[in-house]
Design an enzyme around this catalytic site. Structure first.
Site, PDB file in Angstrom:
ATOM      1  N   PHE A  32       3.084  -2.154  -0.268  1.00 25.78           N
ATOM      2  CA  PHE A  32       1.897  -1.402  -0.656  1.00 25.78           C
ATOM      3  C   PHE A  32       0.681  -2.332  -0.673  1.00 25.78           C
ATOM      4  O   PHE A  32       0.776  -3.488  -1.100  1.00 25.78           O
ATOM      5  CB  PHE A  32       2.044  -0.796  -2.054  1.00 25.78           C
ATOM      6  CG  PHE A  32       2.841   0.476  -2.101  1.00 25.78           C
ATOM      7  CD1 PHE A  32       3.262   1.110  -0.951  1.00 25.78           C
ATOM      8  CD2 PHE A  32       3.162   1.043  -3.319  1.00 25.78           C
ATOM      9  CE1 PHE A  32       3.988   2.287  -1.003  1.00 25.78           C
ATOM     10  CE2 PHE A  32       3.889   2.224  -3.397  1.00 25.78           C
ATOM     11  CZ  PHE A  32       4.305   2.841  -2.237  1.00 25.78           C
ATOM     12  N   GLU A  33      -0.446  -1.802  -0.267  1.00 28.57           N
ATOM     13  CA  GLU A  33      -1.685  -2.573  -0.266  1.00 28.57           C
ATOM     14  C   GLU A  33      -2.032  -3.093  -1.658  1.00 28.57           C
ATOM     15  O   GLU A  33      -2.646  -4.151  -1.811  1.00 28.57           O
ATOM     16  CB  GLU A  33      -2.824  -1.701   0.270  1.00 28.57           C
ATOM     17  CG  GLU A  33      -4.142  -2.413   0.427  1.00 28.57           C
ATOM     18  CD  GLU A  33      -5.224  -1.499   0.967  1.00 28.57           C
ATOM     19  OE1 GLU A  33      -6.412  -1.837   0.819  1.00 28.57           O
ATOM     20  OE2 GLU A  33      -4.884  -0.447   1.541  1.00 28.57           O
TER      21      GLU A  33
END
Length: 265
Positions: A62-63
């Site tokens: 995930f960013e």
């Protein structure tokens, strides 16, 4: 009689939504052992579906800094910065460290959508219309430009002529720019657009020209259908393949993950 009825029921094709079709077809493109940069919605559903079927060793990133998030069925996160995703995750790092992983080549696949895409896979998620007076303002890049610049990309989106345009209004995330070797000449030797998954088919890019082409059509879709919904000349081979429809097992996993149909309606 019971046996005959069972045979009849098994022969009935499963019914699925366009979003479920996107998730299933995208999941099938992911491979065991890869690290995928996934956003919420269809990208995350596709990645989890791949983990639960053919790619148990797939790592989701995930960013927001979560590596290997633990996602409970029925509790899909609304954002990649949702901290509930960090519970039981493999690792937590900063956003800067996530981008460093990307820059060092540790991410195999980036997964995103967009409002517009052109024949060379350039994505626009910034605005529609003129830059000085746009008709519509969109969310913008986030980490999209970084991901598209450094990793192989899978894009999932609805196939409409207004989305598949000759030239995007703005390049938020680079594909193959003007085709040929222009991406490398611009200083982006790695990555590039790998596949575009739509509700009509699966698209790839020619090795030399880097122009978009049709690799497969979904069941019931004709060459004329996909051409009519594309704003540029899109080649369809005479011997184009037809994808296998989503299976009941694949659909069951998706519906367990998203029982309220927030992303798969």
């Amino acid at each position: 009689m019971t046996t005959e009825r069972a045979r009849v029921s098994l022969s009935v094709a499963p019914v699925y939504t366009g979003s479920e079709l996107l998730a299933v077809m995208s999941a099938r493109l992911l491979k065991d052992g890869q690290t995928v940069f996934a956003g919420v919605g269809i990208p995350l559903l596709a990645a989890i579906l791949a983990q639960k079927t053919h790619a148990p060793g797939l790592t989701i990133l995930f960013e927001g800094g979560v590596i290997g998030p633990f996602v409970e069925a029925g509790k899909l996160p609304p954002s990649t910065n949702e901290q509930r995703c960090s519970r039981r995750a493999n690792m937590l790092v900063s956003i800067t460290e996530v981008l460093l992983l990307l820059q060092r080549g540790y991410v195999d696949v980036g997964f995103m959508g967009g409002a517009q895409i052109d024949r060379f896979g350039n994505l626009n998620s910034s605005f529609i219309g003129d830059a000085e007076n746009p008709k519509i303002r969109l969310p913008g890049t986030g980490g999209g430009n970084d991901i598209a610049s450094l990793a192989d990309m899978i894009v999932a989106m609805k196939h409409e002529k207004r989305r598949f345009v000759e030239k995007v209004d703005f390049i938020t995330s680079p594909g193959f720019l003007d085709g040929g070797d222009t991406r490398a000449q611009a200083g982006l030797p790695a990555g590039g657009m790998f596949r575009v998954v739509t509700d009509l088919g699966i698209l790839g890019f020619e090795a030399e020209s880097r122009a978009m082409t049709v690799l497969a059509l979904h069941p019931g879709v004709s060459a004329d259908d996909i051409k009519a919904n594309t704003g540029f000349d899109l080649p369809v081979p005479d011997d184009v393949e037809v994808t296998q429809a989503p299976t009941m097992d694949e659909l069951a996993i998706l519906r367990e993950l998203d029982p309220e149909r927030l992303y798969t309606a």
